[in-house]
Design a protein around this motif. Structure first.
Motif, short mmCIF file in Angstrom:
data_model
loop_
_atom_site.label_atom_id
_atom_site.label_comp_id
_atom_site.label_asym_id
_atom_site.label_seq_id
_atom_site.Cartn_x
_atom_site.Cartn_y
_atom_site.Cartn_z
N ASP A 1 0.81 -1.22 0.00
CA ASP A 1 0.00 0.00 0.00
C ASP A 1 0.84 1.26 0.00
O ASP A 1 0.35 2.36 0.29
N GLY A 2 2.13 1.13 -0.34
CA GLY A 2 3.02 2.29 -0.38
C GLY A 2 3.44 2.81 0.98
O GLY A 2 4.05 3.87 1.07
N LEU B 1 2.32 4.56 8.11
CA LEU B 1 2.25 5.98 8.43
C LEU B 1 1.02 6.28 9.29
O LEU B 1 1.11 7.04 10.27
N ARG B 2 -0.10 5.68 8.96
CA ARG B 2 -1.30 5.88 9.78
C ARG B 2 -1.11 5.34 11.19
O ARG B 2 -1.50 5.99 12.16
N GLU B 3 -0.53 4.15 11.28
CA GLU B 3 -0.32 3.57 12.61
C GLU B 3 0.63 4.43 13.44
O GLU B 3 0.43 4.56 14.66
N SER B 4 1.63 5.00 12.82
CA SER B 4 2.56 5.85 13.58
C SER B 4 1.85 7.09 14.09
O SER B 4 2.07 7.53 15.22
N ALA B 5 0.98 7.67 13.26
CA ALA B 5 0.25 8.86 13.69
C ALA B 5 -0.70 8.55 14.84
O ALA B 5 -0.82 9.31 15.81
N GLY C 1 0.84 15.98 2.29
CA GLY C 1 -0.40 15.37 1.82
C GLY C 1 -1.47 15.31 2.90
O GLY C 1 -2.66 15.50 2.62
N VAL C 2 -1.07 15.06 4.15
CA VAL C 2 -2.03 14.99 5.25
C VAL C 2 -2.72 16.33 5.45
O VAL C 2 -3.93 16.40 5.70
N ALA C 3 -1.97 17.42 5.31
CA ALA C 3 -2.56 18.75 5.49
C ALA C 3 -3.56 19.09 4.40
O ALA C 3 -4.58 19.73 4.65
N LEU C 4 -3.25 18.65 3.16
CA LEU C 4 -4.04 19.09 2.01
C LEU C 4 -5.15 18.14 1.62
O LEU C 4 -6.02 18.50 0.83
N ASN C 5 -5.15 16.93 2.16
CA ASN C 5 -6.24 15.98 1.95
C ASN C 5 -6.48 15.21 3.25
O ASN C 5 -6.28 14.00 3.32
N PRO C 6 -6.91 15.90 4.30
CA PRO C 6 -7.06 15.23 5.60
C PRO C 6 -8.08 14.11 5.59
O PRO C 6 -7.96 13.16 6.36
N ALA C 7 -9.08 14.19 4.72
CA ALA C 7 -10.10 13.15 4.69
C ALA C 7 -9.53 11.79 4.33
O ALA C 7 -10.06 10.75 4.73
N THR D 1 0.55 8.91 1.89
CA THR D 1 -0.46 9.01 2.94
C THR D 1 -1.87 9.08 2.38
O THR D 1 -2.83 8.65 3.03
N THR D 2 -2.03 9.65 1.19
CA THR D 2 -3.36 9.95 0.67
C THR D 2 -3.66 9.32 -0.69
O THR D 2 -4.83 9.16 -1.05
N GLY D 3 -2.61 9.02 -1.46
CA GLY D 3 -2.81 8.54 -2.82
C GLY D 3 -3.15 9.63 -3.80
O GLY D 3 -3.41 9.36 -4.98
N THR D 4 -3.16 10.88 -3.34
CA THR D 4 -3.45 12.02 -4.21
C THR D 4 -2.25 12.96 -4.25
O THR D 4 -1.33 12.87 -3.43
N VAL D 5 -2.26 13.88 -5.21
CA VAL D 5 -1.14 14.79 -5.44
C VAL D 5 -1.33 16.03 -4.58
O VAL D 5 -2.32 16.77 -4.75
#
Length: 253
Positions: free
Chosen positions: A74-75, A80-84, A115-121, A144-148
């Protein structure tokens, strides 16, 4: 403020069982701000960030540096989610303030953080108090998001509550051109986000107080003057983003 640092290494976090190191300023009288700091593309390379993490902790901020694997199916998003989640749930156990957590990353980790800041959802709707992107590129998909990130900003940045974004980049970086950070800084400011860019006279590795050693295929600690100076400046930015007034001056451009 400069203080001694206590380091706790090899703590396990999350269901994946990855490892994490904690750099704590000794003798704090109360909860202090914290930084979750992600390494770059090399799998499980938390040690690469040891020098800059220690330097930031000396300024009074707790720094938590997890391993993660960008080569996971999953890249690395699960790591990363688990660490957060781990940091948010456990930072108080290390003397940190769960209401004052900055998110930072170097290279690919920097893209992940922005990426977390710009696509928090796409990352559980977590909003850290600030973001630090170190030598990152923001025009391709974040793990983190899969988006740019820069596309997310331009599409919907004005609809998000802005948080401070601190960028650091070496002027001699031949791995990720400094124009990537300049472009993001300009786009953030156009959308009304508080953004700064610290340009430092070093390369991609020097910005975290290291040098790339080809025979080891990884970054190792450096004592070169440009790397020591740049890494100190990066540590300043980490501390400032978390809410600590650092000793070293930071140049913004």
């Amino acid at each position: 403020m400069t203080t001694e640092v206590v380091v706790k290494t090899g703590l396990r976090y999350g269901a994946s069982g990855k490892l994490l190191d904690v750099y704590q300023p000794a003798g704090a009288s109360g909860p202090v701000p914290a930084v979750l700091l992600w390494h770059g593309r090399g799998p499980d390379e938390r040690d690469v960030l040891a020098l800059v993490a220690r330097a930031a902790a000396k300024l009074g901020v707790i720094v938590l540096v997890p391993d993660w694997r960008p080569d996971a199916p999953d890249g690395g998003r699960t790591h990363l989610r688990e660490s957060a989640v781990f940091v948010r749930q456990n930072v108080s156990d290390f003397g940190g303030d769960p209401e004052r957590i900055a998110l930072a990353g170097w290279s690919l980790g920097g893209k992940a953080a922005v990426g977390v800041a710009l696509n928090p959802a796409a990352f559980g709707d977590w909003r850290p108090q600030a973001i630090v992107g170190i030598a990152g590129s923001y025009a391709s998909a974040a793990p983190t998001t899969g988006t740019v990130p820069i596309d997310d900003l331009r599409r919907g940045g004005s609809l998000l509550p802005p948080i401070p974004v601190w960028l650091v980049h070496g002027t001699a970086d031949s791995v990720v051109d400094i124009e990537r950070s300049r472009e993001l800084r300009s786009a953030l400011m156009e959308q009304g986000w508080p953004a700064s860019l610290n340009e430092v006279a070093t390369d991609h590795a020097g910005v975290i107080m290291t040098e790339f050693v080809p025979e080891y295929h990884r970054c190792l600690p450096s004592t070169a003057a440009h790397a020591v100076e740049a890494g100190s400046r990066t540590a300043d930015v980490l501390a400032r983003a978390a809410g600590i007034t650092a000793q070293h001056s930071s140049r913004r451009s």
